[in-house]
Design an enzyme around this catalytic site. Structure first.
Site, PDB file in Angstrom:
ATOM      1  CD  GLU A 130      -6.984   7.289  -7.992  1.00 50.50           C
ATOM      2  OE1 GLU A 130      -7.685   5.918  -7.808  1.00 50.50           O
ATOM      3  OE2 GLU A 130      -7.320   8.649  -7.935  1.00 50.50           O
ATOM      4  NE  ARG A 149     -12.003  18.848  -1.984  1.00 47.60           N
ATOM      5  CZ  ARG A 149     -11.905  17.876  -1.963  1.00 47.60           C
ATOM      6  NH1 ARG A 149     -13.515  18.286  -0.890  1.00 47.60           N
ATOM      7  NH2 ARG A 149     -11.494  17.164  -1.208  1.00 47.60           N
TER       8      ARG A 149
END
Length: 184
Positions: free
Chosen positions: A105, A68
């Site tokens: 993560e 993005r």
């Protein structure tokens, strides 16, 4: 009072619960991208991080990180009259690269940049959609350092203040158009 860009983010970014996995709330920016006026306001606001207080451009290159960040960084580069450089996931660039691996993560990732993308001394602005854990910005800064460039700062649409992004990036100047706090 929110800026035009902040108002656009509040109005057009859609929360998608449990994507890409349970417990994660994904911030979908596609409605923002589909709105010409909102996208224009956001690009101009992001580009402000590449200007000094007098409005003069202080960067030579703008980097967007996959994926993005590409969407946002290319028009920011055009707004600033600067070159655009993509930083990609491992194996996506066709010529000699520098690579940096970092923790996510949910695992590990590797980012790459063409070795000749940045000339020594080039001033670089990093652009991404979200500052979360900070790993992507930190790794990209390391790539710029390997090329001999100088990161003057970073700008993002949203900062997730409940994650350790700012701690991870250390002294890197990061401007966020909006900050998401716990429970918001």
């Amino acid at each position: 009072m929110p800026t035009t860009a902040q108002a656009a983010l509040e109005r057009l970014v859609v929360d998608v619960p449990d994507f890409p996995e349970p417990g994660v709330v994904f911030k979908d920016i596609t409605p923002l991208l589909d709105d010409h006026d909102a996208l224009t306001a956001v690009v101009q606001a992001l580009a402000a991080a590449g200007r000094d207080q007098a409005g003069e451009v202080v960067v030579d290159k703008v980097i967007g990180m996959e994926s993005r960040g590409f969407i946002l960084a290319a028009p920011v580069a055009l707004e600033l009259g600067a070159g655009f450089i993509p930083v990609r996931k491992a194996g996506k660039l066709p010529r000699a690269t520098y690579a940096v691996s970092y923790a996510l993560e949910y695992g590990e990732a590797t980012l790459e940049i063409h070795r000749d993308a940045i000339a020594p001394g080039d001033r670089v602005l990093l652009v991404d959609d979200v500052l979360a854990t900070g790993g992507t910005l930190k790794a990209t800064r390391e790539l710029v350092d390997k090329c001999g460039g100088v990161v003057v700062g970073a700008t993002v649409l949203m900062e997730l203040a409940f994650l350790p992004g700012r701690e991870t990036v250390g002294d890197l100047l990061v401007k966020a158009l909006t900050t998401i706090r716990p429970g918001s």
